[in-house]
Design a protein around this motif. Structure first.
Motif, short mmCIF file in Angstrom:
data_model
loop_
_atom_site.label_atom_id
_atom_site.label_comp_id
_atom_site.label_asym_id
_atom_site.label_seq_id
_atom_site.Cartn_x
_atom_site.Cartn_y
_atom_site.Cartn_z
N ILE A 222 0.84 -1.20 0.00
CA ILE A 222 0.00 0.00 0.00
C ILE A 222 0.88 1.25 0.00
O ILE A 222 0.64 2.20 -0.75
N THR A 223 1.93 1.24 0.82
CA THR A 223 2.84 2.38 0.86
C THR A 223 3.44 2.64 -0.53
O THR A 223 3.46 3.77 -1.01
N ALA A 224 3.92 1.57 -1.16
CA ALA A 224 4.53 1.72 -2.48
C ALA A 224 3.51 2.23 -3.50
O ALA A 224 3.81 3.09 -4.33
N GLY A 225 2.28 1.72 -3.41
CA GLY A 225 1.23 2.17 -4.31
C GLY A 225 0.94 3.65 -4.13
O GLY A 225 0.78 4.39 -5.11
N PRO A 281 -8.59 14.42 -5.16
CA PRO A 281 -8.13 13.05 -4.97
C PRO A 281 -6.95 12.93 -4.01
O PRO A 281 -6.86 11.99 -3.22
N MET A 282 -6.05 13.91 -4.06
CA MET A 282 -4.89 13.87 -3.17
C MET A 282 -5.31 14.04 -1.71
O MET A 282 -4.78 13.39 -0.82
N LEU A 283 -6.27 14.95 -1.47
CA LEU A 283 -6.73 15.14 -0.09
C LEU A 283 -7.48 13.92 0.42
O LEU A 283 -7.34 13.54 1.58
N VAL A 284 -8.26 13.29 -0.47
CA VAL A 284 -8.97 12.06 -0.07
C VAL A 284 -7.96 10.98 0.30
O VAL A 284 -8.06 10.35 1.36
N LEU A 285 -6.96 10.78 -0.56
CA LEU A 285 -5.90 9.80 -0.27
C LEU A 285 -5.24 10.11 1.07
O LEU A 285 -4.98 9.22 1.88
N PHE A 286 -4.97 11.39 1.28
CA PHE A 286 -4.29 11.82 2.50
C PHE A 286 -5.10 11.44 3.73
O PHE A 286 -4.55 10.96 4.72
N ILE A 287 -6.42 11.66 3.65
CA ILE A 287 -7.25 11.38 4.82
C ILE A 287 -7.41 9.87 5.02
O ILE A 287 -7.24 9.35 6.12
N VAL A 288 -7.67 9.15 3.91
CA VAL A 288 -7.93 7.71 4.03
C VAL A 288 -6.67 6.96 4.46
O VAL A 288 -6.72 6.08 5.30
N PHE A 289 -5.52 7.32 3.86
CA PHE A 289 -4.31 6.54 4.09
C PHE A 289 -3.32 7.26 5.00
O PHE A 289 -2.11 7.01 4.93
N ASN A 290 -3.84 8.16 5.85
CA ASN A 290 -2.94 8.98 6.65
C ASN A 290 -1.87 8.18 7.37
O ASN A 290 -0.68 8.54 7.36
N ARG A 291 -2.26 7.07 7.96
CA ARG A 291 -1.29 6.29 8.74
C ARG A 291 -0.17 5.75 7.86
O ARG A 291 0.99 5.73 8.25
N TYR A 292 -0.55 5.30 6.65
CA TYR A 292 0.46 4.76 5.74
C TYR A 292 1.40 5.85 5.26
O TYR A 292 2.59 5.62 5.04
N ARG B 131 -0.74 17.51 14.02
CA ARG B 131 0.28 16.90 13.17
C ARG B 131 -0.29 16.58 11.79
O ARG B 131 0.34 16.85 10.77
N VAL B 132 -1.49 16.02 11.77
CA VAL B 132 -2.13 15.67 10.50
C VAL B 132 -2.45 16.94 9.71
O VAL B 132 -2.21 17.03 8.51
N LEU B 133 -2.99 17.93 10.42
CA LEU B 133 -3.38 19.18 9.76
C LEU B 133 -2.18 19.83 9.06
O LEU B 133 -2.27 20.27 7.92
N TYR B 134 -1.04 19.86 9.74
CA TYR B 134 0.13 20.53 9.18
C TYR B 134 0.73 19.75 8.01
O TYR B 134 1.46 20.31 7.21
N LEU B 135 0.43 18.46 7.98
CA LEU B 135 1.02 17.64 6.92
C LEU B 135 0.19 17.70 5.63
O LEU B 135 0.69 17.35 4.56
N ALA B 136 -1.05 18.18 5.74
CA ALA B 136 -1.98 18.13 4.60
C ALA B 136 -1.39 18.64 3.29
O ALA B 136 -1.59 18.02 2.25
N PRO B 137 -0.65 19.76 3.27
CA PRO B 137 -0.16 20.26 1.97
C PRO B 137 0.87 19.35 1.31
O PRO B 137 1.12 19.49 0.12
N TYR B 138 1.44 18.43 2.07
CA TYR B 138 2.56 17.64 1.56
C TYR B 138 2.22 16.88 0.27
O TYR B 138 3.00 16.85 -0.67
N LEU B 139 1.03 16.27 0.22
CA LEU B 139 0.66 15.52 -0.98
C LEU B 139 0.05 16.40 -2.06
O LEU B 139 -0.06 15.99 -3.20
#
Lengths: 303, 322
Positions: A222-225, A281-292, B131-139
């Motif tokens: 998942i990380t690599a993907g 899409p990037m924000l959705v990915l960020f929220i869904v896969f935050n831990r990864y 921490r999550v909030l500040y990281l948001a712009p990264y992707l």
């Protein structure tokens, strides 16, 4: 701050003497602390909010109203206008999105699959030259992308791939050293017993990979993907170089072309629609896969 | 790496089963058999690495001594590209602009990231959320973010000007001012990657045993002193990593800069960094030989900086604990 906070823990007496003044001081310090954190948070959020507001304003009020004021009468038609071919300006964000999706999916699938195969060979097989080849792969990690742009373009020219989707994803779809490195580390930690058991049951390398290694390696896959997908989606310079017809543009190229091309500065509201649909899409990915994502960042630093 | 006994047995077993199977002609030597087994797994990435990484690196060096206009034959040019980039393209100026950008970017970025990490490295409510909030712009796609920021800093009453006007300040022309364009680009870049860098420092701080701070507290060391005497020295290796990756990244800045300034290097040539010049000389000017020379120059500078930083931090003590 916590010099004060921690001292009561050492003995009960100082806390009793500190009394109310200490409490008030601590409370106000805490308030300031959270206000600072919140202020920083606002700075991080503001451009997204501006963009959504702006994407729903008519063109006339993009500069006449402050960016932080929500649209009084949301112009929802901006979205279909930007997606489809809008007559006044060439915005085809629908087309760009399709192109981006095709290229990004091909890049991601290829990169994950072929990196996985190579990582299996490096982690689980023995063959002459293995360590030498792996060392070569690691060396290429030092090469910045920008340095190879010119020679890569020359190669694509002679492969007759300029202005095709292939040119955009092929250099990254055959497995990348970084992903191979990440996966190899993970595959090496799978206990040999598990793999031996599968081999005794008659599994060859392919079935060991499919039935044992892959199911055990979901986090790293998942990380690599994610790494591949984000790279493909955000990629700008290489597609800018290798694509020259607008019908092949990716979202990033479409956005940049619209903003710097002829008639730039007009229809900024539609441009903001483009920015919003690129970012969602990037924000959705960020929220869904935050831990990864957090994990993948920490993997990078070797922690 | 030595094979375990079971691994050896398994390898031999598989080899034997291939030997007695459908393929009658299996190479005798162990090495050849092993290679045959590994090749199907290795070939795609080997083709990729050779074709798209190793050959280009060699080729960019060769191309920097040749002329090519995007089609037709290559011609040997000797040192002409190298003299041209300095005499006509003003590569020294681009190098200076690049260094200026790195200088605007790195110190502020590092200090802010470290500061945020220290703030969030507490056992208080909501730290994970921030921490999550500040990281948001990264992707977030840099090109899209660059566009939004270029609107914010638009001289035609963009949000930045309007905000400053609330305090009675008349904003400068931002991106159309050769003085302000670069700081704005650096600021946008800091905004985008601050959370990312913060996370490294945060992980580094988390790895420091709390017993060290407790001991310092008993000795009466202030919070400030604890930071300078415990946190900072123990973050040495994190600092090295963050600085090297940031410097390498900053030397390659392209997307944000291209979108914010229109990709011409303007106003004037105040934002003409090396990466942008590679693009403009090569793909706009079709002088690929000179673009290759600029690429080699950039590669050299990046390597030099990475090695320099590494040596600087290596000479200081690194602490390990586990």
């Amino acid at each position: 701050m916590s010099t004060i906070a921690a001292s009561p823990r050492l003995g009960a007496q100082p806390a009793a003497r500190g009394g109310r003044a200490n409490k008030v001081l601590q409370f106000s310090k805490l308030t300031v602390f959270y206000l600072v954190l919140l202020g920083v948070g606002v700075v991080f959020m503001v451009p997204y909010i501006f963009a959504v507001f702006g994407s729903l304003k008519p063109e006339s009020s993009i500069f006449t109203t402050p960016a932080w004021v929500p649209p009084s009468n949301p112009a929802w038609s901006n979205y279909p206008n930007a997606f489809l071919n809008f007559s006044q300006v060439q915005t085809q964000f629908g087309r760009y999105m399709l192109n981006t999706a095709i290229v990004t999916v091909a890049l991601t699938v290829g990169q994950v699959l072929f990196s996985m195969l190579a990582a299996y060979a490096f982690a689980r097989l023995t063959f002459p030259g293995r360590d030498g080849i792996f060392w070569l792969y690691l060396c290429t990690l030092m090469v910045p992308n920008i340095v190879t742009i010119v020679p890569l373009y020359t190669e694509m020219h002679y492969l007759h791939l300029v202005n095709t989707y292939w040119a955009v994803f092929l250099p990254y779809a055959l497995g990348t050293p970084y992903t191979i490195f990440l996966m190899r580390q993970f595959f090496r930690n799978i206990p040999q017993d598990v793999i031996d058991a599968a081999k005794i049951d008659g599994c060859g390398d392919v079935s060991v990979l499919r039935r044992v290694v892959i199911p055990l390696s979901r986090p790293v896959i998942i990380t690599a993907g994610l790494i591949a997908f984000v790279f493909g989606w955000n990629n700008f310079l290489w597609p800018l170089v290798v694509l020259n017809s607008q019908s092949h543009y990716l979202l990033t190229n479409g956005l940049a072309n619209f903003s710097t091309g002829p008639g730039s500065g007009e229809y900024l509201n539609l441009l903001l629609v483009g920015a919003v649909i690129t970012l969602v899409p990037m924000l959705v990915l960020f929220i869904v896969f935050n831990r990864y994502i957090v994990r993948s960042i920490q993997l990078t630093s070797g922690k | 790496m030595a094979l375990t006994a079971t691994e050896k047995a398994a390898t031999a077993g598989v080899a034997r089963s291939i030997g007695t199977g459908r393929r009658p002609k299996v190479p005798r030597s162990k090495g050849a058999r092993e290679l045959l087994r590994a090749l199907p797994f290795l070939t795609p990435s080997l083709v990729g690495v050779l074709l798209f990484l190793v050959i280009p690196v060699v080729f960019v060096l060769v191309l920097s001594f040749m002329t090519w206009s995007g089609a037709g034959p290559f011609k040997w040019a000797g040192l002409q590209n190298w003299t041209n980039i300095f005499l006509f393209d003003n590569a020294a100026h681009s190098l200076g602009v690049t260094a200026y950008y790195v200088l605007l970017n790195i110190p502020l970025q590092t200090v802010l990231a470290l500061g945020l990490a220290v703030m969030l490295n507490r056992k208080r409510r909501g730290m994970a959320f921030f921490r999550v909030l500040y990281l948001a712009p990264y992707l977030s796609t840099p090109v899209a973010m660059g566009l939004i920021w270029s609107w914010v800093f638009d001289p035609r009453q963009g949000a930045a000007d309007r905000f400053l006007a609330l305090f009675g300040i008349h904003g400068p022309a931002w991106l159309s001012s050769s003085l302000w364009a670069m700081p704005v680009v650096a600021g946008v870049n800091i905004w985008q990657f601050l959370g990312f860098n913060m996370l490294f420092f945060y992980a580094g701080l988390q790895a420091i045993p709390s017993s060290l701070y407790e001991a310092a507290q008993l000795d009466g060391a202030s919070k400030w002193r604890q930071f300078w005497r415990i946190s900072l020295p123990l973050l040495n290796s994190t600092m090295l990593f963050v600085l090297i990756t940031d410097v390498i990244g900053s030397f390659q800045v392209f997307d944000t800069l291209y979108v914010l300034t229109g990709g011409t290097g303007g106003p004037g040539d105040s934002t003409q960094v090396l990466s942008l010049q590679i693009y403009n000389v090569g793909f706009q000017g079709t002088r690929y030989g000179e673009a290759a020379a600029l690429s080699v120059l950039l590669f050299g500078v990046i390597l030099l900086f990475s090695v320099g930083q590494f040596l600087f931090f290596k000479n200081r003590t690194t602490y390990e604990f586990s």
